[in-house]
Design a protein around this motif. Structure first.
Motif, mmCIF file in Angstrom:
data_model
loop_
_atom_site.group_PDB
_atom_site.id
_atom_site.type_symbol
_atom_site.label_atom_id
_atom_site.label_comp_id
_atom_site.label_asym_id
_atom_site.label_seq_id
_atom_site.Cartn_x
_atom_site.Cartn_y
_atom_site.Cartn_z
ATOM 1 N N ALA A 43 0.830 -1.204 0.000
ATOM 2 C CA ALA A 43 0.000 0.000 0.000
ATOM 3 C C ALA A 43 0.859 1.247 0.000
ATOM 4 N N ARG A 44 2.057 1.166 0.612
ATOM 5 C CA ARG A 44 2.945 2.321 0.720
ATOM 6 C C ARG A 44 4.344 1.916 0.275
ATOM 7 N N ILE A 45 4.912 2.691 -0.644
ATOM 8 C CA ILE A 45 6.257 2.444 -1.175
ATOM 9 C C ILE A 45 7.126 3.662 -0.889
ATOM 10 N N LEU A 46 8.341 3.412 -0.442
ATOM 11 C CA LEU A 46 9.337 4.467 -0.232
ATOM 12 C C LEU A 46 10.489 4.220 -1.173
ATOM 13 N N ASP A 47 10.809 5.205 -2.009
ATOM 14 C CA ASP A 47 11.897 5.086 -2.979
ATOM 15 C C ASP A 47 13.025 6.025 -2.578
ATOM 16 N N LEU A 48 14.143 5.459 -2.157
ATOM 17 C CA LEU A 48 15.310 6.228 -1.721
ATOM 18 C C LEU A 48 16.260 6.437 -2.887
ATOM 19 N N GLY A 49 16.894 7.618 -2.931
ATOM 20 C CA GLY A 49 17.740 7.930 -4.076
ATOM 21 C C GLY A 49 16.920 7.885 -5.348
ATOM 22 N N ALA A 50 15.739 8.506 -5.285
ATOM 23 C CA ALA A 50 14.701 8.300 -6.299
ATOM 24 C C ALA A 50 15.030 8.912 -7.652
#
Length: 213
Positions: A43-50
């Motif tokens: 349901a929730r995605i976190l993209d680091l260094g996006a």
């Protein structure tokens, strides 16, 4: 991410997608291919260094109903991402600093094409593991130590404070396990051909799940 890299990516932002297409950069698609058989529904995605949102785009093709937060320290890269992903949330921040300050939880965290450029890969992994929701997953890439060529060097020092750090696959796995991460899938990929005559840049892609043995 080290300041020299932030300035580089900020300057490259207007042409970054074109450049990576010319370099045949496919890690984002490969990461999605690794996730597809797992039957996830984050349901929730976190993209680091996006960056310009390439990873987020690939993940949204796989998980179109997810809410996505993109984190990157380069404002130019985020401007490009905003134009492509108007419904996402954007945070201009270093990955480790964002994770350390956040109280959020995410079902899927991604860190593709950035961990070799941060001051401490293991700190980002540790903090990312702590921000996973129960049953969550972390998909990441890193540039591993190899036996020959430029990737036999633990660190490559470039100009303007830029550095590329590398770690043995076994060490990354040992440390990830100590953070409660369990390896679900992995593959080794040629990411691009280096422009300095040092041959192919080889990356390891890994999917970990929260709650290691």
């Amino acid at each position: 991410m080290r300041d020299g890299w932030v300035a580089d990516f900020d300057a490259l932002a207007p042409t970054y997608d074109q450049r990576t297409a010319q370099d045949d950069w496919r890690l984002n698609d490969r990461a999605a291919e690794m996730l597809a058989p797992l039957g996830l529904a984050p349901a929730r995605i976190l993209d680091l260094g996006a960056g310009t949102g390439q990873t987020a785009e690939a993940l949204l093709r796989l998980f179109p109903d997810a809410e996505v937060t993109l984190v990157d320290p380069a404002p130019g890269m985020l401007r490009a991402a905003r134009a492509k992903l108007p419904g996402a949330t954007f945070v201009e921040e270093d990955a480790a600093a964002f994770l350390a300050a956040s109280a959020g939880r995410w079902d899927l965290v991604s860190a593709i094409g950035c961990l070799e450029l941060v001051p401490d890969l293991f700190e980002v992994l540790r903090l990312a593991a702590a921000r996973l929701a129960p049953g969550g997953h972390l998909v990441a890439s890193h540039e591993p130590l190899l036996g020959t060529g430029v990737q036999a060097r633990p660190v490559s020092i470039l100009d303007r404070g830029r550095a590329v750090s590398r770690h043995a696959v076994e060490e990354v796995e040992r440390r990830a396990a100590s953070y409660g991460l369990r390896r679900v899938a992995s593959r080794v990929e040629t990411a691009f051909q280096r422009g300095d005559g040092d041959g192919a840049a080889v990356y390891e892609l890994v999917v970990w799940s929260a709650g290691g043995v």
